[in-house]
Motif scaffolding. Sequence first.
Motif, PDB file in Angstrom:
ATOM      1  N   VAL A 115     -12.930   0.535  -8.340  1.00 21.94           N
ATOM      2  CA  VAL A 115     -11.193   0.532  -8.629  1.00 21.94           C
ATOM      3  C   VAL A 115     -11.566  -0.252  -6.218  1.00 21.94           C
ATOM      4  O   VAL A 115     -12.207   0.297  -5.951  1.00 21.94           O
ATOM      5  CB  VAL A 115     -10.509   1.003  -8.555  1.00 21.94           C
ATOM      6  N   GLU A 116     -10.923  -2.017  -6.668  1.00 24.16           N
ATOM      7  CA  GLU A 116     -11.009  -2.012  -4.908  1.00 24.16           C
ATOM      8  C   GLU A 116      -9.721  -1.105  -4.740  1.00 24.16           C
ATOM      9  O   GLU A 116      -8.841  -1.751  -5.322  1.00 24.16           O
ATOM     10  CB  GLU A 116     -10.603  -3.687  -4.889  1.00 24.16           C
ATOM     11  N   VAL A 117      -9.853  -0.789  -3.314  1.00 25.39           N
ATOM     12  CA  VAL A 117      -8.348  -0.131  -2.557  1.00 25.39           C
ATOM     13  C   VAL A 117      -8.035  -0.568  -1.367  1.00 25.39           C
ATOM     14  O   VAL A 117      -9.180  -0.705  -0.075  1.00 25.39           O
ATOM     15  CB  VAL A 117      -8.539   1.542  -2.236  1.00 25.39           C
ATOM     16  N   THR A 118      -7.029  -1.624  -0.681  1.00 20.11           N
ATOM     17  CA  THR A 118      -6.781  -2.157   0.553  1.00 20.11           C
ATOM     18  C   THR A 118      -5.121  -1.182   0.423  1.00 20.11           C
ATOM     19  O   THR A 118      -4.618  -0.490  -0.348  1.00 20.11           O
ATOM     20  CB  THR A 118      -6.539  -3.836   0.220  1.00 20.11           C
ATOM     21  N   SER A 119      -5.063  -1.724   1.712  1.00 21.36           N
ATOM     22  CA  SER A 119      -3.516  -1.355   2.445  1.00 21.36           C
ATOM     23  C   SER A 119      -2.848  -2.471   3.391  1.00 21.36           C
ATOM     24  O   SER A 119      -3.468  -2.986   4.441  1.00 21.36           O
ATOM     25  CB  SER A 119      -3.597  -0.820   3.091  1.00 21.36           C
ATOM     26  N   PRO A 120      -2.875  -3.780   2.625  1.00 22.29           N
ATOM     27  CA  PRO A 120      -2.497  -4.765   2.635  1.00 22.29           C
ATOM     28  C   PRO A 120      -0.880  -4.757   3.678  1.00 22.29           C
ATOM     29  O   PRO A 120      -1.267  -5.502   4.599  1.00 22.29           O
ATOM     30  CB  PRO A 120      -1.158  -5.798   1.597  1.00 22.29           C
ATOM     31  N   GLN A 121      -0.159  -3.594   3.690  1.00 22.26           N
ATOM     32  CA  GLN A 121       0.231  -3.216   4.874  1.00 22.26           C
ATOM     33  C   GLN A 121      -0.101  -2.425   6.147  1.00 22.26           C
ATOM     34  O   GLN A 121       0.146  -2.508   6.924  1.00 22.26           O
ATOM     35  CB  GLN A 121       1.768  -2.162   4.780  1.00 22.26           C
ATOM     36  N   GLY A 122      -1.257  -2.165   5.844  1.00 23.33           N
ATOM     37  CA  GLY A 122      -2.355  -1.411   6.842  1.00 23.33           C
ATOM     38  C   GLY A 122      -1.791  -0.366   7.283  1.00 23.33           C
ATOM     39  O   GLY A 122      -2.758  -0.127   8.090  1.00 23.33           O
ATOM     40  N   ARG A 123      -0.953   0.380   7.068  1.00 25.50           N
ATOM     41  CA  ARG A 123      -0.886   1.901   7.559  1.00 25.50           C
ATOM     42  C   ARG A 123      -1.925   2.743   6.349  1.00 25.50           C
ATOM     43  O   ARG A 123      -1.535   3.510   6.691  1.00 25.50           O
ATOM     44  CB  ARG A 123       0.399   2.795   7.049  1.00 25.50           C
ATOM     45  N   PHE A 124      -2.014   2.519   5.226  1.00 24.90           N
ATOM     46  CA  PHE A 124      -3.382   3.855   4.625  1.00 24.90           C
ATOM     47  C   PHE A 124      -4.888   2.891   4.632  1.00 24.90           C
ATOM     48  O   PHE A 124      -5.320   3.100   3.540  1.00 24.90           O
ATOM     49  CB  PHE A 124      -2.692   3.415   3.051  1.00 24.90           C
ATOM     50  N   SER A 125      -4.859   1.657   6.342  1.00 24.87           N
ATOM     51  CA  SER A 125      -5.922   1.502   5.671  1.00 24.87           C
ATOM     52  C   SER A 125      -7.645   2.381   6.133  1.00 24.87           C
ATOM     53  O   SER A 125      -8.278   2.351   4.970  1.00 24.87           O
ATOM     54  CB  SER A 125      -6.383   0.414   6.810  1.00 24.87           C
ATOM     55  N   ALA A 126      -7.713   3.335   7.047  1.00 26.88           N
ATOM     56  CA  ALA A 126      -8.782   4.345   6.582  1.00 26.88           C
ATOM     57  C   ALA A 126      -8.376   5.273   5.054  1.00 26.88           C
ATOM     58  O   ALA A 126      -9.874   5.012   4.857  1.00 26.88           O
ATOM     59  CB  ALA A 126      -8.268   4.929   7.800  1.00 26.88           C
ATOM     60  N   GLY A 127      -7.456   6.015   4.595  1.00 21.83           N
ATOM     61  CA  GLY A 127      -7.474   6.487   3.225  1.00 21.83           C
ATOM     62  C   GLY A 127      -8.280   5.234   2.747  1.00 21.83           C
ATOM     63  O   GLY A 127      -8.967   5.281   2.123  1.00 21.83           O
ATOM     64  N   ALA A 128      -7.633   4.227   2.405  1.00 24.13           N
ATOM     65  CA  ALA A 128      -7.842   2.839   1.144  1.00 24.13           C
ATOM     66  C   ALA A 128      -9.559   2.868   1.711  1.00 24.13           C
ATOM     67  O   ALA A 128     -10.543   2.731   0.691  1.00 24.13           O
ATOM     68  CB  ALA A 128      -7.849   1.599   1.596  1.00 24.13           C
ATOM     69  N   GLN A 129     -10.117   2.887   2.689  1.00 22.06           N
ATOM     70  CA  GLN A 129     -11.461   2.371   2.884  1.00 22.06           C
ATOM     71  C   GLN A 129     -12.458   3.601   2.393  1.00 22.06           C
ATOM     72  O   GLN A 129     -12.887   3.521   2.164  1.00 22.06           O
ATOM     73  CB  GLN A 129     -12.363   2.198   4.594  1.00 22.06           C
ATOM     74  N   LEU A 130     -11.524   4.924   2.472  1.00 21.32           N
ATOM     75  CA  LEU A 130     -12.444   6.112   1.902  1.00 21.32           C
ATOM     76  C   LEU A 130     -12.420   6.314   0.576  1.00 21.32           C
ATOM     77  O   LEU A 130     -13.016   6.201  -0.553  1.00 21.32           O
ATOM     78  CB  LEU A 130     -11.957   7.192   1.733  1.00 21.32           C
ATOM     79  N   LEU A 131     -11.501   5.414  -0.413  1.00 20.09           N
ATOM     80  CA  LEU A 131     -11.500   5.230  -1.359  1.00 20.09           C
ATOM     81  C   LEU A 131     -12.106   4.132  -2.228  1.00 20.09           C
ATOM     82  O   LEU A 131     -12.636   3.976  -3.535  1.00 20.09           O
ATOM     83  CB  LEU A 131     -10.296   5.630  -2.735  1.00 20.09           C
ATOM     84  N   ASP A 132     -12.016   2.988  -1.475  1.00 21.54           N
ATOM     85  CA  ASP A 132     -12.730   1.733  -2.042  1.00 21.54           C
ATOM     86  C   ASP A 132     -13.900   1.563  -2.881  1.00 21.54           C
ATOM     87  O   ASP A 132     -15.088   1.769  -2.499  1.00 21.54           O
ATOM     88  CB  ASP A 132     -12.684   0.401  -0.466  1.00 21.54           C
ATOM     89  N   GLY A 133     -13.869   1.249  -3.522  1.00 22.27           N
ATOM     90  CA  GLY A 133     -15.433   1.109  -4.812  1.00 22.27           C
ATOM     91  C   GLY A 133     -15.667   2.349  -5.716  1.00 22.27           C
ATOM     92  O   GLY A 133     -16.416   2.066  -6.237  1.00 22.27           O
ATOM     93  N   ALA A 134     -14.972   3.140  -5.083  1.00 26.18           N
ATOM     94  CA  ALA A 134     -15.380   4.751  -5.713  1.00 26.18           C
ATOM     95  C   ALA A 134     -14.328   4.105  -7.699  1.00 26.18           C
ATOM     96  O   ALA A 134     -13.469   3.110  -8.120  1.00 26.18           O
ATOM     97  CB  ALA A 134     -14.479   5.866  -5.215  1.00 26.18           C
ATOM     98  N   ARG A 135     -14.774   4.962  -8.252  1.00 26.36           N
ATOM     99  CA  ARG A 135     -14.524   5.374  -9.671  1.00 26.36           C
ATOM    100  C   ARG A 135     -13.262   6.241 -10.124  1.00 26.36           C
ATOM    101  O   ARG A 135     -13.188   7.539  -9.341  1.00 26.36           O
ATOM    102  CB  ARG A 135     -15.906   6.005 -10.446  1.00 26.36           C
ATOM    103  N   VAL A 136     -12.756   5.847 -10.644  1.00 19.44           N
ATOM    104  CA  VAL A 136     -11.313   6.520 -11.024  1.00 19.44           C
ATOM    105  C   VAL A 136     -11.152   7.876 -11.792  1.00 19.44           C
ATOM    106  O   VAL A 136     -11.882   7.700 -12.946  1.00 19.44           O
ATOM    107  CB  VAL A 136      -9.912   6.142 -11.097  1.00 19.44           C
ATOM    108  N   GLY A 137     -11.131   8.912 -11.589  1.00 17.57           N
ATOM    109  CA  GLY A 137     -11.062  10.194 -12.781  1.00 17.57           C
ATOM    110  C   GLY A 137     -10.124  10.364 -12.924  1.00 17.57           C
ATOM    111  O   GLY A 137      -9.502   9.520 -13.232  1.00 17.57           O
ATOM    112  N   ASP A 138      -9.304  11.579 -12.844  1.00 16.72           N
ATOM    113  CA  ASP A 138      -8.499  12.557 -14.241  1.00 16.72           C
ATOM    114  C   ASP A 138      -7.272  12.682 -12.590  1.00 16.72           C
ATOM    115  O   ASP A 138      -7.846  12.997 -11.683  1.00 16.72           O
ATOM    116  CB  ASP A 138      -8.414  13.797 -14.151  1.00 16.72           C
ATOM    117  N   SER A 139      -6.515  11.960 -13.308  1.00 16.84           N
ATOM    118  CA  SER A 139      -4.832  11.526 -12.066  1.00 16.84           C
ATOM    119  C   SER A 139      -3.637  12.879 -13.148  1.00 16.84           C
ATOM    120  O   SER A 139      -3.660  13.140 -14.507  1.00 16.84           O
ATOM    121  CB  SER A 139      -4.634  10.572 -12.545  1.00 16.84           C
ATOM    122  N   PHE A 140      -3.004  14.240 -11.653  1.00 14.95           N
ATOM    123  CA  PHE A 140      -1.950  14.369 -12.735  1.00 14.95           C
ATOM    124  C   PHE A 140      -0.883  14.673 -11.636  1.00 14.95           C
ATOM    125  O   PHE A 140      -1.063  14.463 -10.581  1.00 14.95           O
ATOM    126  CB  PHE A 140      -2.447  16.253 -12.794  1.00 14.95           C
TER     127      PHE A 140
END
Length: 295
Positions: free
Chosen positions: A23-48
């Motif tokens: 997934v591409e992860v972004t923060s259009p609002q900007g308040r999650f930009s740093a976190g989005a960058q850490l997840l951008d391009g990673a593969r999603v695993g298990d959610s709970f």
Amino acid sequence: MPEGHSIHRLARQFNDVFAGQTVEVTSPQGRFSAGAQLLDGARVGDSFAHGKHLFVGFDNGLYLNVHLGIYGAWTFGGDEQFQGASSIGAPRRVGERELGADVQPAAYTGPPAPKATVRARLVSEHGWADLVGPTVCRTLTVDEVAQVRAKLGPDPLNDDADPTAFFTAVSKTSRPIGVVLMDQKVISGVGNIFRAESLFRQKIDPLRPAKSLSAEEQRGLWEDNKHLLKIGVRVGRIITTEPQDRPGIAETEAWPEHANYVYHRQGQPCPRCGSTIAVDEIAGRKLYWCPGCQV
DNA sequence: GCCCTATGTTAAA
DNA sequence: TTAACCTAGGGCT
């Protein structure tokens, strides 16, 4: 506004449409930009879900942790894989359903331009998810996930939940049971509607000291909240009335006036005893109950 | 437009 | 106990 059932539906939705996807992860609002960058391009695993907390795993070892608070909501769109839930979170209209009946456009050509308030956006090959208005949106390590969960009470929707922890906590405090049920350190996933409705169904006065409850009453509250939460997961709405109390109306079709016994029904007669449903503000939240049935 | 409301939580006083 | 935070819909003017 969403209670625990909504978050479990979200976890299921993420597993259905994003697990295994890059997934591409972004923060259009900007308040999650740093976190989005850490997840951008990673593969999603298990959610709970644990109570009202959502955890979305990624193959780089990080988790996306979201708490919707009162205002938060996720919106989904994409190809046929994304049909099902169109929006999960804060209901904005009376009678809104989490399960979108809307038919998505036949051909998915990509996400729409994000609204300015979108805190986080996930985009896969097949679709997208937008998050607005959360109280919490952050990345966590595995250890940090464990730390967050350790502070939460058992979630009746989780198979490994230990109700004993709930019973023990209830037995120890003289705070009103109506307040204790909302304490996520005691039981996770119960919110203002499930609290009011489970206390009505179990015929327990919300103001009774928690420690005054019998073992049977403790068990009744745990089991009934589990039962009601499961219905919520199944139908995507909080339906707490028994079929005989909404004759001819299926749970998936129950409008607000038939869906609950006391929540938002102040001033109306109790369907069981005819007393006038009461409302009061306790610990900053509206508490609804029937003074006739709940003693 | 303006005010109210909402299925929530945390920090400060 | 109060304020702060986050957002959008509905009813009103």
